[in-house]
Design an enzyme around this catalytic site. Sequence first.
Site, PDB file in Angstrom:
ATOM      1  N   CYS A 117     -28.837 -23.158-132.725  1.00 52.00           N
ATOM      2  CA  CYS A 117     -28.244 -24.460-132.413  1.00 52.00           C
ATOM      3  C   CYS A 117     -26.874 -24.143-131.825  1.00 52.00           C
ATOM      4  O   CYS A 117     -25.959 -23.772-132.560  1.00 52.00           O
ATOM      5  CB  CYS A 117     -28.104 -25.318-133.662  1.00 52.00           C
ATOM      6  SG  CYS A 117     -27.188 -26.837-133.324  1.00 52.00           S
TER       7      CYS A 117
ATOM      8  N   CYS B 184     -23.959 -26.752-133.108  1.00 53.93           N
ATOM      9  CA  CYS B 184     -23.420 -26.735-134.477  1.00 53.93           C
ATOM     10  C   CYS B 184     -24.274 -25.824-135.330  1.00 53.93           C
ATOM     11  O   CYS B 184     -24.149 -24.613-135.222  1.00 53.93           O
ATOM     12  CB  CYS B 184     -23.292 -28.135-135.047  1.00 53.93           C
ATOM     13  SG  CYS B 184     -24.799 -29.111-134.958  1.00 53.93           S
ATOM     14  N   SER B 185     -25.127 -26.383-136.175  1.00 52.57           N
ATOM     15  CA  SER B 185     -25.869 -25.544-137.113  1.00 52.57           C
ATOM     16  C   SER B 185     -27.213 -26.162-137.473  1.00 52.57           C
ATOM     17  O   SER B 185     -27.711 -25.959-138.566  1.00 52.57           O
ATOM     18  CB  SER B 185     -25.037 -25.345-138.377  1.00 52.57           C
ATOM     19  OG  SER B 185     -24.670 -26.612-138.907  1.00 52.57           O
ATOM     20  N   CYS B 186     -27.801 -26.951-136.567  1.00 56.70           N
ATOM     21  CA  CYS B 186     -29.063 -27.630-136.849  1.00 56.70           C
ATOM     22  C   CYS B 186     -30.137 -26.613-137.234  1.00 56.70           C
ATOM     23  O   CYS B 186     -30.296 -25.589-136.566  1.00 56.70           O
ATOM     24  CB  CYS B 186     -29.494 -28.468-135.655  1.00 56.70           C
ATOM     25  SG  CYS B 186     -28.305 -29.782-135.323  1.00 56.70           S
TER      26      CYS B 186
END
Lengths: 117, 196
Positions: free
Chosen positions: B101, B104-106
């Site tokens: 991602c 961000c951090s999906c």
Amino acid sequence: MPAALTPEIVPGLVAGGASTKIAEDIAPKFKHGDKVRARNINPTTHTRLPRYVRGKVGTVVHDHGVFVFNDSNAHGKGTHPQHVYNVRFTAQELWGPDAPSRDTLHIDMFESYIEPA
Amino acid sequence: MADTGHGADAALRIKALESLLVEKQLIDPKALDAVVELYEHKIGPRNGAKVVARAWVDPDYRKRLLADGTAAIAELGFSGVQGEDMIVVENTPEVHNMVVCTLCSCYPWPTLGLPPVWYKAAPYRARSVIDPRGVLAEFGVEVPETVEVRVWDSNAELRYLVLPMRPAGTEGMTEEQLAALVTRDSMIGTGVPMAA
């Protein structure tokens, strides 16, 4: 007054989630196989359009259906539901002729992010 | 690059946020304990490993999983936050998939739990798209030039799980034994399952 989030409702909330996919009947502008260009737009607010694809040409490989548009919804400016497509870019289109010729990148594009190429 | 938050600063910030939310009666502190308990003990990569092992032993399940990841994963009891709309991508002798991602951090929580620190860090997010083979090599995964490296940027609301290839020599193994070979990284694409 009890708190809004109590331990009893946690398991149901976590297992249920909150999909932003919605059952709205909106005609898609693009279909599998269409060549599209990621628009060169530069929002200063929330967006899911990374810079590295802006201006690049790819191919629509899948229509995921209709989703709430993060860019507007994040700012309370409406859900602006629209189709989200999976678009395939070659590594060479993104990074130039030195990138490995077979490699690709797939990314999910809201309809607002792309235009016919 | 924004402060990703770690150490004492993050701990203080979390304490301050928690106090505020409790004071404003938005959360019961026991609800937070319940969330932590879920993600420490119930929701993690062993869930994803069960999905992968089932796909390896059951060709019909594999088909359903690739056609509608969310529904097939829910058949095994896994669903919810950050896994509402799942896509499962299959490694083959021709294609090696890898998930990132960049924004961000999906990450697919119901099947993999919370993301590892490196997955959220700027170097992984930036380099996975421009030099995936270099990143894979650092994880010990060498992908031959004849194989396509296919990177999936989970930038929007879809979440991705990699279905790795079943290791050779596992024909006689049970579903449970197979699940034990499936590592977290093999389902992100930065690893391969353990050998039999």
